[in-house]
Design an enzyme around this catalytic site. Sequence first.
Site, mmCIF file in Angstrom:
data_model
loop_
_atom_site.group_PDB
_atom_site.id
_atom_site.type_symbol
_atom_site.label_atom_id
_atom_site.label_comp_id
_atom_site.label_asym_id
_atom_site.label_seq_id
_atom_site.Cartn_x
_atom_site.Cartn_y
_atom_site.Cartn_z
ATOM 1 C CG MET A 98 -1.859 -1.216 1.233
ATOM 2 S SD MET A 98 -2.919 -1.326 -0.226
ATOM 3 C CE MET A 98 -4.088 -0.035 0.160
ATOM 4 N NE ARG A 99 6.632 4.496 0.632
ATOM 5 C CZ ARG A 99 6.486 5.633 1.271
ATOM 6 N NH1 ARG A 99 5.433 5.856 2.007
ATOM 7 N NH2 ARG A 99 7.420 6.576 1.179
ATOM 8 C CG HIS A 117 -6.467 -3.063 -8.656
ATOM 9 N ND1 HIS A 117 -6.228 -2.220 -7.586
ATOM 10 C CD2 HIS A 117 -7.657 -2.693 -9.179
ATOM 11 C CE1 HIS A 117 -7.253 -1.386 -7.476
ATOM 12 N NE2 HIS A 117 -8.122 -1.641 -8.427
HETATM 13 C C1 GRF Z 1 -5.700 -7.836 -2.232
HETATM 14 O O1 GRF Z 1 -7.073 -7.682 -2.415
HETATM 15 C C2 GRF Z 1 -4.940 -7.218 -3.364
HETATM 16 O O2 GRF Z 1 -5.596 -7.348 -4.585
HETATM 17 C C3 GRF Z 1 -4.903 -5.771 -2.955
HETATM 18 O O3 GRF Z 1 -4.689 -5.803 -1.569
HETATM 19 C C4 GRF Z 1 -5.210 -7.024 -1.035
HETATM 20 C C5 GRF Z 1 -4.089 -7.687 -0.317
HETATM 21 O O4 GRF Z 1 -4.521 -8.817 0.414
HETATM 22 N N1 GRF Z 1 -3.903 -5.077 -3.704
HETATM 23 P P1 GRF Z 1 -3.450 -9.825 1.000
HETATM 24 O O5 GRF Z 1 -2.482 -9.000 1.857
HETATM 25 O O6 GRF Z 1 -2.762 -10.478 -0.144
HETATM 26 O O7 GRF Z 1 -4.233 -10.781 1.847
#
Ligand code: GRF
Length: 198
Positions: A98-99, A117
């Site tokens: 998340m960056r 995504h």
């Molecule tokens: C997933 O839904 C991915 O598509 C999104 O963030 C979520 C991450 O989930 N980018 P995890 O950490 O893999 O359980």
Amino acid sequence: MPTPRTGRVRVAVLISGAGSNMAALIDAGRHADAPFEVVLVLSNKPDAGGLAIAGSGGVATAVVAQAAFGKDRAAHEAAVQTVLEAHGVEVVALAGYMRLLTPFLVGRWAGRMLNIHPSLLPKYPGLDTHARAIAAGDAEAGCTVHLVAEGVDDGPVLGQAAVPVLAEDTPASLAQRVLASEHQLYPRVLADFCRSLD
Ligand code: GRF
């Protein structure tokens, strides 16, 4: 000294959270005929749940906490890059990282960095994808694996999987269904991608 090749593509998975996609990639990389192996899990969050899962599975982990760098995004990415190089990483798989990346890291890994995504891109880049799909009355939702380019959730699509949106769905129930499909899609697309490399 250069890292010795094992014959399989050396993949780093970048996470910020639970790491369920990361776990699916680690598992897939352990199959006898897998074209890749996950050699590193790197998080920008020291408390990311995925770190413990990776560590208990014997995968090297690293934390490059953004907090340590304040607003200096370039310095943070340079530190990430140093760790990736130290582990002889050849392909980077973003999995809930998340960056937003700057052109430095995107450029350094152009054509070698994938992201997953939780929407059928180009629909719904950014956050709250499931709520947006429900609000729009979509019959289908899903997930996309793509090469990373400079825009948010932008770049050539490598694979997609669709799931139905049910009348009774909440964002949480739809997210669960999509996440299960992510765990199927990402290992398959990453394997195909790694097989296509020189
Ligand atoms: C997933 O839904 C991915 O598509 C999104 O963030 C979520 C991450 O989930 N980018 P995890 O950490 O893999 O359980």
